[in-house]
Design an enzyme around this catalytic site. Structure first.
Site, mmCIF file in Angstrom:
data_model
loop_
_atom_site.group_PDB
_atom_site.id
_atom_site.type_symbol
_atom_site.label_atom_id
_atom_site.label_comp_id
_atom_site.label_asym_id
_atom_site.label_seq_id
_atom_site.Cartn_x
_atom_site.Cartn_y
_atom_site.Cartn_z
ATOM 1 N N ALA A 1 0.834 -1.202 0.000
ATOM 2 C CA ALA A 1 0.000 0.000 0.000
ATOM 3 C C ALA A 1 0.866 1.248 0.000
ATOM 4 C CB ALA A 1 -0.918 -0.008 1.220
ATOM 5 N N GLN B 1 -4.763 -6.627 -6.218
ATOM 6 C CA GLN B 1 -5.099 -7.174 -4.903
ATOM 7 C C GLN B 1 -6.309 -6.461 -4.308
ATOM 8 O OE1 GLN B 1 -2.906 -6.639 -1.018
ATOM 9 N NE2 GLN B 1 -2.375 -8.776 -1.394
ATOM 10 N N CYS C 1 -2.301 -8.852 5.410
ATOM 11 C CA CYS C 1 -1.927 -7.543 5.946
ATOM 12 C C CYS C 1 -2.095 -7.520 7.467
ATOM 13 C CB CYS C 1 -2.769 -6.446 5.315
ATOM 14 S SG CYS C 1 -2.383 -4.790 5.941
ATOM 15 N N GLY D 1 8.925 -12.903 2.530
ATOM 16 C CA GLY D 1 9.392 -12.491 3.846
ATOM 17 C C GLY D 1 10.904 -12.415 3.956
ATOM 18 N N ASP D 2 11.433 -11.199 4.123
ATOM 19 C CA ASP D 2 12.869 -10.975 4.367
ATOM 20 C C ASP D 2 13.764 -11.456 3.233
ATOM 21 O OD1 ASP D 2 12.029 -9.955 6.750
ATOM 22 O OD2 ASP D 2 12.871 -11.539 8.006
ATOM 23 N N ARG E 1 9.707 -5.322 0.844
ATOM 24 C CA ARG E 1 10.524 -4.190 1.290
ATOM 25 C C ARG E 1 11.924 -4.179 0.689
ATOM 26 N NH1 ARG E 1 10.153 -5.089 7.469
ATOM 27 N NH2 ARG E 1 10.076 -7.248 6.720
#
Length: 332
Positions: free
Chosen positions: A18, A70, A100, A201-202, A225
């Site tokens: 987002a 999404q 989320c 994840g990561d 990220r």
């Protein structure tokens, strides 16, 4: 890897985020090798469909690559309607958000809050899958908390309901983004399901991407990220995973040009005020990987004119490039 009838160019995807994975950012990530990119989360609440934010997120016709959108909500009928509307606007894959962890999303019984209610999960998935002709995928976490890791149960429901691919983030909702992601539960789900499993994840380097794929035997990985300020990461990952070779990141000059292009596209996409505001966070992320400079960042954040933002960036990048050339000359 395939999702429904779509053959994807590789197994490295951009996660929906987002406020981040808008059209300009997805285009850049696609250019640098993302096999599939997902839009920002779209609310299924019909009261917000006519806001300026929702209108921008519904503009799927200008997409690069496959249009994967999404949606998030908790009402099966609203979810189905939102899926249909997005398909009418050009969505080619519908992804359902049940991962989320944000409080404002969970308070509305959306996102990862749904993992507590498997029966409701089944109702939503059945409704959405039957409402559209395009593939429907699902994104979840490993569970609500460490005592309620039910990703295998949810995964089996998803497969039974016709979900075409499942993404699992290796944390529970209660973990938020703290600690380290774990991949044992993703591996366990992959061992028992036949639909494609996407690990998330990561995953912030090519080496980590290869490790996660090898360890979990997942069909693909999803980068969140790790892509911030680093869209060329997809190309580096693709080279190691698909070709077992190492490719260098773009030159500093190429990176600077890409950043300028990205900021200009943000101005065009959002308009003056919002475009300048959103540009600030992207510039901060980019500079972390190039040359962090708190003084320049503070000055840049005060600029409210698009042209002045671009001029400031060009000037800053020219100084960096000049310094690099000087260093090269002094060492040769």
């Amino acid at each position: 890897m395939r999702i429904g009838s779509y053959q994807l160019k590789n197994r490295i995807f951009l996660a929906p985020m987002a406020g981040i994975t808008d059209q300009p950012f997805r285009r850049i990530c696609t250019h640098y090798g993302a096999g599939l990119t997902f839009s920002e989360m779209m609310s299924t609440n019909p009261q917000v469909w006519h806001t300026e934010k929702s209108k921008l997120r519904l503009a799927h016709h200008q997409e690069a690559g496959i249009n994967a959108v999404q949606i998030a909500g908790c009402d099966p009928d609203e979810m189905a309607k939102a899926a249909q509307i997005n398909v009418e606007y050009g969505a080619e894959i519908i992804d359902i958000n049940m991962g989320c962890p944000a409080k404002k999303v969970n308070r509305k019984m959306a996102g990862s809050a749904l993992l507590q209610y498997p029966d409701l999960v089944k109702q939503i998935l059945n409704k959405v899958v039957k409402s559209v002709t395009v593939p429907v995928t699902l994104k979840i976490r490993t569970g609500w908390d460490k005592d309620n890791r039910n990703c295998l149960e949810i995964a089996k429901i998803a497969e039974q309901c016709g979900i075409q691919a499942l993404t699992i983030h290796g944390r529970t909702r209660s973990c938020m983004f703290e600690g380290e992601a774990e991949y044992d539960n993703i591996k366990a789900v992959k061992e028992q399901l036949s639909i494609p499993i996407i690990a998330n994840g990561d995953i912030t380097s090519a080496e980590k991407a290869k490790y996660v794929l090898d360890y979990t035997n997942a069909d693909a990985i999803m980068i969140g990220r790790g892509s911030l300020g680093n869209p060329w990461l997809f190309r580096v990952m693709e080279s190691l995973i698909e070709k077992d070779s190492i490719v260098l990141e773009p030159s500093l000059n190429e990176k600077c040009n890409v950043i300028l292009q990205h900021i200009q596209e943000l101005h065009q996409f959002y308009g003056v005020e919002k475009g300048c505001r959103i540009a600030r966070k992207h510039v901060a992320w980019y500079l972390q990987g190039i040359q962090p400079n708190p003084v320049f960042r503070q000055a840049f954040n005060a600029i409210t004119d698009p042209k002045e933002q671009l001029i400031a960036l060009e000037g800053f990048f020219n100084l960096i490039l000049m310094d690099k050339e000087k260093n090269v000359r002094t060492t040769t």
